[in-house]
Scaffold this motif. Structure first.
Motif, short mmCIF file in Angstrom:
data_model
loop_
_atom_site.label_atom_id
_atom_site.label_comp_id
_atom_site.label_asym_id
_atom_site.label_seq_id
_atom_site.Cartn_x
_atom_site.Cartn_y
_atom_site.Cartn_z
N PRO A 15 -72.97 -94.48 7.40
CA PRO A 15 -73.35 -94.47 8.81
C PRO A 15 -73.11 -93.10 9.45
N GLU A 48 -74.91 -97.99 11.66
CA GLU A 48 -74.56 -98.99 10.64
C GLU A 48 -75.78 -99.82 10.24
N SER A 108 -73.04 -96.16 17.07
CA SER A 108 -72.39 -96.58 15.82
C SER A 108 -73.08 -97.83 15.26
#
Length: 158
Positions: free
Chosen positions: A148, A132, A128
């Motif tokens: 994302p 991002e 993650s």
């Protein structure tokens, strides 16, 4: 010397016989049974002492044999107790080692599971974060807005 004169021999022999008889009947004859009794009493006492000494020796030998038997029995009992204690200690140690092995295996499995969980969580967090950071970098460099989730989908396709 008058005692060697043969004329005096008869009178000398007579007085010798008289004195010998007097000494024999008044000194030797009354004391001889007393001396014999003392000798007999001493012989009896020595024989009794020897008998008691032999009996004491026999009793001492019996006591020594009993003592040796008791010592052997005690030694055997002690060796048996030591062997039983060793066996019990070995069994207890084996049980404790097996329990420790099971516990260590369980701890190792739990640690491996916890490590796998932490690794999966770190990968998910890393994914993650990468998604991002990648979407922000693309937005700054190219001006194109990408979510994302789109970056994650594009990275998992590869």
């Amino acid at each position: 010397m008058p005692q060697f004169d043969p004329a005096n021999f008869v009178s000398q022999l007579f007085w010798f016989g008289v004195i010998f008889m007097l000494l024999y009947f008044f000194v030797v004859r009354p004391t001889l049974p007393k001396v014999g009794k003392v000798i007999d009493a001493r012989e009896a006492q020595v024989a009794g002492d020897l008998d008691r000494a032999e009996a004491a020796t026999g009793a001492a030998n019996t006591l020594r044999g009993d003592h040796e038997t008791a010592m052997k029995t005690a030694r055997d009992a002690a060796q048996t107790s030591v062997a039983q204690a060793r066996e019990a200690a070995a069994k207890t140690a084996d049980v404790q080692l097996k329990a420790l092995g099971v516990r260590l295996d369980a701890d190792a499995d739990a640690a491996a599971a916890s490590l796998d969980l932490a690794l999966g969580s770190a990968r998910a967090g890393l994914q993650s974060t990468v998604a991002e950071l990648t979407s922000e970098a693309i937005a700054k460099l190219t001006g194109i807005e990408i979510t994302p989730a789109d970056v994650s989908a594009a990275l998992t396709l590869r």
